[in-house]
Design a protein around this motif. Structure first.
Motif, mmCIF file in Angstrom:
data_model
loop_
_atom_site.group_PDB
_atom_site.id
_atom_site.type_symbol
_atom_site.label_atom_id
_atom_site.label_comp_id
_atom_site.label_asym_id
_atom_site.label_seq_id
_atom_site.Cartn_x
_atom_site.Cartn_y
_atom_site.Cartn_z
ATOM 1 N N TRP A 224 0.874 -1.157 0.000
ATOM 2 C CA TRP A 224 0.000 0.000 0.000
ATOM 3 C C TRP A 224 0.922 1.222 0.000
ATOM 4 O O TRP A 224 1.843 1.317 0.842
ATOM 5 N N TRP A 251 -2.969 0.421 -3.776
ATOM 6 C CA TRP A 251 -2.556 -0.954 -3.422
ATOM 7 C C TRP A 251 -2.147 -1.661 -4.703
ATOM 8 O O TRP A 251 -2.789 -1.516 -5.745
ATOM 9 N N SER A 302 -8.043 -1.374 5.174
ATOM 10 C CA SER A 302 -6.691 -0.865 4.942
ATOM 11 C C SER A 302 -6.028 -0.474 6.245
ATOM 12 O O SER A 302 -4.830 -0.709 6.452
#
Length: 1020
Positions: A224, A251, A302
Motif C-alpha cells: 500500500w 494498493w 486498509s
C-alpha cells in the motif's frame, strides 16, 4: 440347452450331430500383437485413397485437424483428441459423406527454438553468433523428427487419414501462404506497429499472446503506497486546505511497477473520504495526525493492514479528486521522479479490494495504458509529459527510465525476474526506497492466480514494447459480412478479400464485429462453447502478432523509416510469395533479401526497413484454412469452410480463436461451420496429470497392454465434453465391456458358419421373435445414426452394448440356441434365426466400426477371409422400414414381463441347488392380468423361458409357495419339476422321449433331426 454337454444320461454322445458354433475367431483378442497386422493391411490396400475414390461424388464433410505441436511423444490428451476426430470422420464417412481427414502439425515457435538453444548452451555456444538460417535449419530438423515419431504413434491408434500427405506449417507452400495471409491483413489497413504493454516472457525473451498464457498459484508482494497531494492544478477554485497535506493510498501486487507510475485512477461511482490517523502500531508507515484518502468501503480494512486506527474527517468528491495532482511516491529518489501525477476517472476502478484507487503505470498494464491514452490530450493540456516510459528491458532489468534502479544505480540495475523465472531484487529495492521516502503505508503477501507462460511454466510480466498488432475495432470502410454462406471457391493464396465475401451496409465493420457475427452463425458442441468464445472475442485487446524470435514465419512487410508507413506493393508481395514457395521463409533472412524483394518497383530503397520479427505461431495455425482447406490441387476432397474444428476446451482462447480472427480478417467469415470441444483427462482421482506427481498414464502403455481398441472404446464411452478420468479400474471396466461384445461376435460368427444365403427366410415368413429382433434393429438404426450425427459416442456405444448384452445374449441368443443347435435341417425357425443373425452381423459390424476399428475388421475378415476390401469401406446398412413394428414390440414387452417373473423364480431354485439347469423345470404360472394372459396364450412360453414344459392358469395360488415381482403385478410362479426323461441330444425333459422306436433316447423333434442328417449324408 447349453453350448457344452458335460455328460449325458445315455451312453450315446450326440454332440457331433448338433449345429454347434464353428469359428476360429479367438476368445482372447491379442490386440497388442494383432493390431499392427491390420494397420499393414490398410496401408497395403491404401484404404484412405480407396475411400476417397469411392466417395468422390458424395457430399463433403471436412473435419479440419488442429495441428499438434511437433516436440515430443504423444500423451493421453493427444490420444483422446485424435480418437475423437477419427470417430467423427469415420462415422460421417459411413453415414454416406466424403469425410476426408488430413492430419497436420504445428512446427514453428518457441518450444522448438528453446530446445535447440538448450543444446547450444550445453555446448557453450551462443545462438546469436550462428547465422540465423543455420539455426533455423536445426529447428526444422528437430521438428521433422518429431513429426515422424508422432505420425507413427497416431497411426498406431488406428487413425485413418492422409498420413502420406499431411500438412506442416513449416512446409514451403504453407510458409508462403502464411506470409500471403499476413500481407492481405497489411494491405487492408488492419496491421499496425504500436507500443503497448504486452505479456512478456523474460525466460523466453518474447511477447506472448493470451492463448499462450495459463494461470497458476503465485505469491506476490503486496504494498500500500502513499501518493502525497501536490496541488489542485486543474481546479478553477483555490486549493482545498483539507487536502493539501493529505495522501492518496494505492494498493498493488507488483511493487516493481512503481517506477513506471504516471497516474492514479479513481471512480466517480465510488464514495471516498478523508481519514486521519489516530494511533499506529507499526515500524514504518503513517503516524498519528497524518491524513489519508480511501474509498469508504475499504478504509477500515486498509487501516487493519497497517495496524492503525482512523477517524473520518470529511467527504472527498469526484470533482475534488479529478482536480487533484499528486507527487510521485519516489519523489527525490534517483533524481527522476519530480513530476506531477494526475488523477484519472476510470471505469475499471472498483471498491471490491485494495483502497479504491488504482496505481496506473501505462508501461505495465492494459487498463493503465488505455486510460492514459484516452486522457492523453487532457493530461498534455495541463503541461504534464504524456511520454510512456520503457522502464524494464527484455531481460527483466530496469532501464534508464527507472532512475535509481537502472544502470546508473549503485550495484547495477535491479531485476524483476531472472532467466529461470525466479523473482529478482526489484520488488525489495522499490519497497526499501518507498520506506526511505516515508511513502509505504503497509506491506504483505498475497497468494493468487498469476499469468505464466504456457510453455516455460514461468511467470510473465507486462511491459511496454514496440510490437505489431491487428486492430480489433478499426472500421474497415463499409466492408461487412454477408449473411449468406461463403463460397467454396476462394483461391488459395489469392489477393484481395475473396469474391462474394462482403456486402456493403451502413454499420461499422471491424474485425471484432465480423468475428462476433461469425460466432453467432456457428454451431457449437456443447452449446456453452459459443458464449465462451464470444466473451473472449468481445473483451480481447488488439491482436499482438510479433515475436522476437527466429524460428517461424517472418512478418513480411517493409516499413518506411521516416514515416512509419507500411509498403503496399503487389509486385513486391508476389516476389516474396514466389520465393517462399521455392525456398521457404528462410528467403526473408538471406543477406540480399531486401534488394531482391524490393527490386526496381520501389524508389528510395534505403528508406525502407525490412521487419525482422516473426509471426505469433497462432497466426500460423490460424492460417491453416488457407493452405489446407482451400488447396484444391493438393487436397481436392476438402471443403472450405470446414464442417468442423475439434479441439480441447482450452482452444477457445487458442486455435478456434486465432483461426476465427485470421479468417474473418482475410475472408470475412469463420473457417468452420461447427466447433466441438472436449474436456481434459484427469487421473483416477480427478487430479490433473503431472510428471512431478507421477500420475501420468501414457497411451503407449495402454496400447502395449490392452491394444488401441480398448483405448478407443474408453474414449467413446466417456462424457468427453467434461473433464473425465482414466485409471486401472476404469480401464478394467472398459476391457470387460469389450470382452462381452467380443464374445457376442464370436457366438454370432460360430452360428453363421451354418448360414446359407440361399436359405434366407423372407421377413413375412419369420416367427414373431425374429420380427421383434428386426424391429429392434430398425429402432437402433435410427438411434445409432442420430447418436453419430450428434457426436454422442457414449450414447451410441452404450445403446449397442446394452442391446447386445440384454436383448441378444441374455434373451434372443439364449432362447434360440435350442433351435439353432438342435432343430432339423429343414426347420424354418432355424433358418429364420440364421437370417436374423446375418442381419445382426451386418448392422453391428458397421455400427461399431468407427469405434472398434481393429476388432470389426477382424470380425469382418473372419467371415470374409478372401476379402480385398475392408469393413471401413462400407456405409451403415439401410434397414427396411417394414421392420419397424411398434405394436409387435408392445405385445412382446408384455411377454417379456411374464418371462422375467418365471426366470426370477427359476434363479432362486438354481441358487438353492434344487435344479442345475432350467430344463429340469416345468413351472406353473398364474396370470391374472388379462392383457398379459392374452399376450402369452399364442406363444410357446416354455421355449421362451427355456424350460422343458410350462403350464398356465388364471387363478392365483392359495396354498403353494409362489414367486412374484412387484413391477409385474398379476403374475405368480410356482416351481415344479419337469416330468419324463431327459433327451440325450437336446437335454429337454419330456414324456415323449422314447416314443420314436428308431431313436428311443430322443424327443420326436430330435429324432426327425437325426433322420434328416442321415438323408443329407451328415455325421450321425
Amino acid at each position: 440347452m447349453t453350448d457344452t454337454q458335460p455328460g449325458a444320461t445315455t451312453e450315446r454322445d450326440y454332440s457331433n450331430t448338433l449345429f454347434l458354433p464353428q469359428t476360429d475367431f479367438p476368445m482372447r483378442a491379442g490386440l497388442p500383437q494383432r493390431e499392427p497386422e491390420w494397420l499393414k493391411r490398410w496401408e497395403d490396400m491404401d484404404l484412405y485413397k480407396m475411400l476417397r475414390e469411392q466417395s468422390r461424388d458424395r457430399e463433403k464433410f471436412t473435419l479440419h485437424d488442429g495441428p499438434p505441436y511437433a516436440n515430443g511423444n504423444i500423451h493421453i490428451g493427444h490420444a483422446l483428441n485424435k480418437t475423437l476426430k477419427d470417430l467423427v470422420s469415420r462415422s460421417m464417412q459411413m453415414l454416406g459423406y466424403n469425410a476426408a481427414y488430413v492430419p497436420g502439425w504445428d512446427c514453428h515457435g518457441l518450444p522448438i527454438e528453446w530446445k535447440i538453444e538448450e543444446q547450444y548452451r550445453a555446448k557453450g555456444l551462443n545462438k546469436d553468433e550462428v547465422p540465423v538460417n543455420e539455426f533455423r535449419a536445426e529447428c526444422r530438423t528437430f521438428a521433422e523428427h518429431w513429426v515422424d515419431v508422432q505420425r507413427d504413434e497416431f497411426k498406431r491408434l488406428g487413425i485413418n487419414g492422409d498420413w502420406a500427405n499431411p500438412y506442416l506449417t513449416m512446409s514451403f507452400d504453407a510458409e508462403a501462404t502464411i506470409a500471403s495471409e499476413l500481407m492481405k491483413v497489411a494491405a487492408s489497413g488492419q496491421l499496425y506497429r504500436g507500443s503497448k504493454p504486452v505479456m512478456w516472457s523474460v525466460v523466453e525473451r518474447t511477447a506472448l499472446a493470451e492463448a499462450e498464457i495459463e494461470y497458476q498459484d503465485y505469491e506476490s508482494d503486496a504494498i500500500w503506497v502513499k501518493f502525497p497531494v501536490a496541488t489542485q492544478l486543474w481546479a478553477d477554485q483555490a486549493p482545498e486546505e483539507k487536502l493539501l497535506d493529505a495522501s492518496v493510498v494505492i494498493w498493488t501486487t507488483t511493487p516493481w511497477t512503481i517506477p513506471g507510475n504516471r497516474a492514479v485512477s479513481y471512480s466517480s461511482r465510488i464514495a471516498y473520504g478523508l481519514y486521519e490517523v489516530q494511533s499506529a502500531e507499526n515500524d514504518f508507515g503513517p503516524q498519528p495526525g497524518e491524513k489519508l484518502i480511501f474509498a469508504d468501503n475499504l478504509a477500515e480494512e486498509s487501516a487493519t493492514k497497517a495496524k492503525l486506527t482512523f477517524k473520518r474527517l470529511a467527504d472527498v468528491s469526484a470533482d475534488e479528486l479529478g482536480a487533484m495532482t499528486l507527487h510521485h511516491p519516489l519523489r527525490g529518489f534517483g533524481g527522476g521522479y519530480d513530476f506531477l501525477v494526475p488523477m484519472l476517472d476510470g471505469d475499471h476502478v472498483t471498491d471490491d479490494a485494495g483502497t479504491g484507487f488504482v496505481h496506473t503505470a501505462p508501461s505495465h498494464g492494459a487498463d493503465d495504458f488505455e486510460i492514459w491514452m484516452a486522457k492523453g490530450r487532457d493530461i498534455a493540456a495541463k503541461g504534464i509529459d504524456t511520454t510512456i516510459p520503457f522502464t524494464v528491458d527484455d531481460a527483466g532489468f530496469y532501464t534508464k527510465d527507472a532512475p535509481g534502479f537502472g544502470p546508473d544505480a549503485e550495484g547495477g540495475p535491479a531485476r524483476v525476474i531472472d532467466d529461470k523465472g525466479k523473482k529478482g531484487d526489484a520488488n525489495q529495492r522499490v519497497i526499501t526506497a518507498l520506506i526511505a521516502a516515508n511513502n509505504l503505508f503497509a506491506r504483505g503477501r498475497l497468494k493468487h492466480q498469476y499469468p505464466h507462460s504456457w510453455r516455460s511454466k514461468k511467470p510473465i510480466i507486462f511491459r511496454n514494447t514496440p510490437q505489431w498488432f491487428v486492430y480489433m475495432d478499426k472500421d474497415l470502410e463499409g466492408k461487412t459480412l454477408k449473411s449468406a454462406s461463403p463460397a467454396d471457391s476462394l483461391s488459395p493464396g489469392g489477393e484481395g478479400w475473396g469474391e462474394g465475401a462482403f456486402a456493403t451496409n451502413s454499420g461499422p465493420d471491424t474485425l471484432r464485429t465480423r468475428a462476433l457475427t461469425a460466432i453467432d452463425a456457428t454451431k457449437f458442441v456443447p452449446p456453452a462453447g459459443q458464449n465462451r468464445l464470444r466473451s473472449m472475442i468481445a473483451d480481447r485487446p488488439d491482436w499482438v502478432l510479433s515475436r522476437q524470435r527466429a524460428w517461424g514465419v517472418p512478418i513480411t512487410v517493409f516499413v518506411n523509416s521516416e514515416t512509419g508507413e507500411i509498403l503496399k506493393n503487389e509486385a513486391v508481395n508476389a516476389r516474396i510469395v514466389a520465393a517462399f514457395n521455392a525456398e521457404g521463409a528462410d528467403a526473408w533472412f538471406a543477406e540480399d533479401a531486401k534488394q531482391r524483394f524490393l527490386g526496381n518497383d520501389v524508389p528510395d530503397t534505403e528508406n525502407w526497413t525490412k521487419v525482422t520479427d516473426i509471426l505469433d505461431v497462432w497466426f500460423d495455425s490460424g492460417s491453416t484454412h488457407a493452405f489446407v482447406l482451400r488447396n484444391k490441387e493438393k487436397w481436392p476432397d476438402l471443403k472450405f469452410p470446414a464442417s468442423m474444428y475439434l479441439e480441447g476446451s482450452d482452444q477457445h482462447r487458442g486455435w478456434f480463436h486465432s483461426s476465427l480472427l485470421e479468417s474473418c480478417a482475410t475472408n470475412g467469415f469463420a473457417p468452420y461451420e461447427s466447433v466441438l470441444t472436449h474436456g481434459f483427462t484427469m487421473d483416477k482421482n480427478g487430479f490433473k496429470m503431472s510428471k512431478s506427481l507421477g500420475n501420468t498414464i501414457a497411451p503407449q502403455d495402454i496400447i502395449k497392454k490392452f491394444g488401441a481398441d480398448i483405448l478407443r472404446l474408453w474414449a467413446a464411452t466417456i462424457d468427453y465434453a467434461e473433464d473425465h478420468r482414466i485409471g486401472d479400474e476404469i480401464l478394467a471396466n472398459t476391457v470387460e465391456m469389450y470382452r462381452k461384445m467380443r464374445n457376442s461376435f464370436r457366438w454370432l460368427l460360430g452360428n453363421l458358419a451354418h448360414y446359407k444365403p440361399e436359405e434366407a427366410v423372407a421377413y413375412a415368413d419369420m416367427p414373431e421373435l425374429e420380427k421383434l429382433i428386426l424391429h429392434r434393429l430398425a429402432v437402433l438404426d435410427g438411434e445409432v445414426r442420430a447418436g453419430y450425427k450428434a457426436y454422442d459416442y457414449k450414447r451410441v456405444v452404450n445403446t449397442i452394448a446394452n442391446f447386445m448384452n440384454l436383448e441378444l445374449s441374455a434373451f434372443y441368443f439364449d432362447i434360440r440356441k435350442d433351435a439353432l443347435y438342435c432343430d432339423p435341417i429343414s426347420s424354418q425357425k432355424r433358418k429364420a434365426a440364421l437370417t436374423v443373425l446375418d442381419q445382426l452381423y451386418s448392422c453391428l459390424t458397421a455400427w461399431l466400426a468407427p469405434v472398434l476399428v481393429f476388432t470389426m475388421e477382424e470380425v469382418w475378415l473372419e467371415r470374409n477371409p478372401g476379402e480385398t476390401s475392408s469393413v471401413h469401406a462400407r456405409t451403415f446398412p439401410e434397414v427396411p422400414s417394414e421392420w419397424r413394428n411398434d405394436g409387435l414390440a408392445a405385445e412382446w414387452a408384455k411377454i417379456r414381463a411374464v418371462r422375467r417373473v418365471v426366470t426370477g423364480a427359476l434363479e432362486i431354485e438354481r441358487k438353492n441347488k434344487v435344479i442345475g439347469s432350467s430344463l429340469e423345470a416345468a413351472p406353473i404360472v398364474a396370470i391374472t392380468d388379462p392383457e398379459l394372459a392374452k399376450a402369452v396364450e399364442t406363444h410357446d412360453l416354455a421355449e421362451l423361458c427355456i424350460v422343458s414344459a410350462i403350464s398356465t392358469q388364471l387363478h392365483t395360488f392359495s396354498s403353494q409357495q409362489f414367486f412374484s415381482l412387484d413391477e409385474v403385478p398379476g403374475v405368480q410362479v410356482a416351481f415344479a419339476r419337469a416330468e419324463g426323461t431327459r433327451c440325450a441330444r437336446s437335454w429337454k425333459v419330456s414324456p415323449e422321449v422314447g416314443s420314436d422306436p428308431e431313436y428311443p433316447d430322443l424327443t420326436p423333434r430330435d429324432a426327425q433331426a437325426m433322420r434328416e442328417r442321415v438323408a443329407a449324408g451328415l455325421s450321425v
